[in-house]
Design an enzyme around this catalytic site. Structure first.
Site, PDB file in Angstrom:
ATOM      1  N   GLU A  94      17.929  57.821 -34.986  1.00  0.00           N
ATOM      2  CA  GLU A  94      17.993  58.619 -33.772  1.00  0.00           C
ATOM      3  C   GLU A  94      18.954  59.775 -34.049  1.00  0.00           C
ATOM      4  O   GLU A  94      20.155  59.626 -34.046  1.00  0.00           O
ATOM      5  CB  GLU A  94      18.493  57.784 -32.593  1.00  0.00           C
ATOM      6  CG  GLU A  94      18.451  58.553 -31.280  1.00  0.00           C
ATOM      7  CD  GLU A  94      18.800  57.686 -30.079  1.00  0.00           C
ATOM      8  OE1 GLU A  94      18.703  58.191 -28.944  1.00  0.00           O
ATOM      9  OE2 GLU A  94      19.171  56.506 -30.274  1.00  0.00           O
ATOM     10  N   ILE A 103      18.385  64.319 -17.351  1.00  0.00           N
ATOM     11  CA  ILE A 103      19.831  64.141 -17.524  1.00  0.00           C
ATOM     12  C   ILE A 103      20.497  63.886 -16.179  1.00  0.00           C
ATOM     13  O   ILE A 103      21.352  63.005 -16.042  1.00  0.00           O
ATOM     14  CB  ILE A 103      20.439  65.380 -18.215  1.00  0.00           C
ATOM     15  CG1 ILE A 103      19.982  65.450 -19.676  1.00  0.00           C
ATOM     16  CG2 ILE A 103      21.965  65.345 -18.143  1.00  0.00           C
ATOM     17  CD1 ILE A 103      20.286  66.770 -20.347  1.00  0.00           C
TER      18      ILE A 103
END
Length: 222
Positions: free
Chosen positions: A93, A153
């Protein structure tokens, strides 16, 4: 000419994209397939370096802590790149490449990271590339519009991200685009497989399936 993965190391695939692009969701899906080792973004290390939350310090005072944070990011991502695993596939990641080409680049452009600090980070990065086994065989780019990821977000409401302005997300998007999509910023040391990650995360299975068919199944057969 890019070299094929050696027989003594797994095929290494780095999953890249803006903040909130769905990297963790994609990797949770991949992990269920088996024969893969996933190295998630080391958020907990960034939040606790001998008791210091470097991620939070970065967002509170980027001018003061950008060098400290990115130095530790480079170390922890190097650890992920070089940690041994016994499966055919290693998924990362993010990678040391996006840390340098996207996030450090953003700090440099904004004048937040001082020129001497940037030079030190860059020299370390060049040494790592030359001396350490950090090769990537494929980048998976979770391509998203900045408006989409900014909304995500806000919804996930991580404490450290509450101060992140939309302009920061938009600028990061443009840097990722220039590096991975348009290929006009820095080198791209491996092929790129692009996934449309604007799709609602509850309906993105088709995009994941396309990756499995066109990448994983073919590489397993080799």
């Amino acid at each position: 000419m890019r070299r094929a993965p050696s027989l003594d190391r797994p095929c290494t695939i780095a999953v890249e994209g803006n903040i909130g692009s769905g990297k963790s969701t994609f990797l949770r899906h991949i992990e269920k397939l088996g024969n893969v080792t996933v190295f998630s973004e080391p958020l907990e290390k960034w939040r606790n370096c001998q008791g210091h939350n470097l991620l939070d310090l970065l967002y509170q005072d980027p001018q003061r802590y950008s060098f400290t944070f990115q130095s530790y990011v480079q170390l922890t991502l190097l650890q992920a790149h070089t940690q041994k695993c016994s499966t055919k596939f290693r998924f990362l990641e993010r990678s040391i490449f996006s840390a340098r080409y996207c996030f450090v680049e953003k700090l440099r452009r904004d004048g937040i990271m001082a020129s001497p600090e940037y030079s030190v980070i860059d020299e370390w990065f060049k040494w790592i590339k030359q001396e350490q086994a950090v090769g990537v065989d494929l980048f998976v780019y979770l391509r998203t519009d900045p408006e989409v990821v900014y909304e995500r977000i806000l919804k996930r409401d991580r404490a450290e991200e509450r101060k992140v302005p939309f302009e920061y997300i938009k600028s990061l998007h443009e840097i990722h685009e220039d590096w991975l999509y348009h290929k006009r910023l820095y080198e791209c040391p491996a092929p790129v497989f692009t996934i449309d990650a604007n799709v609602d995360l509850g309906m993105i299975g088709d995009e994941y399936g396309r990756f499995e068919d066109q990448v994983l199944k073919k590489r397993v057969a080799v």
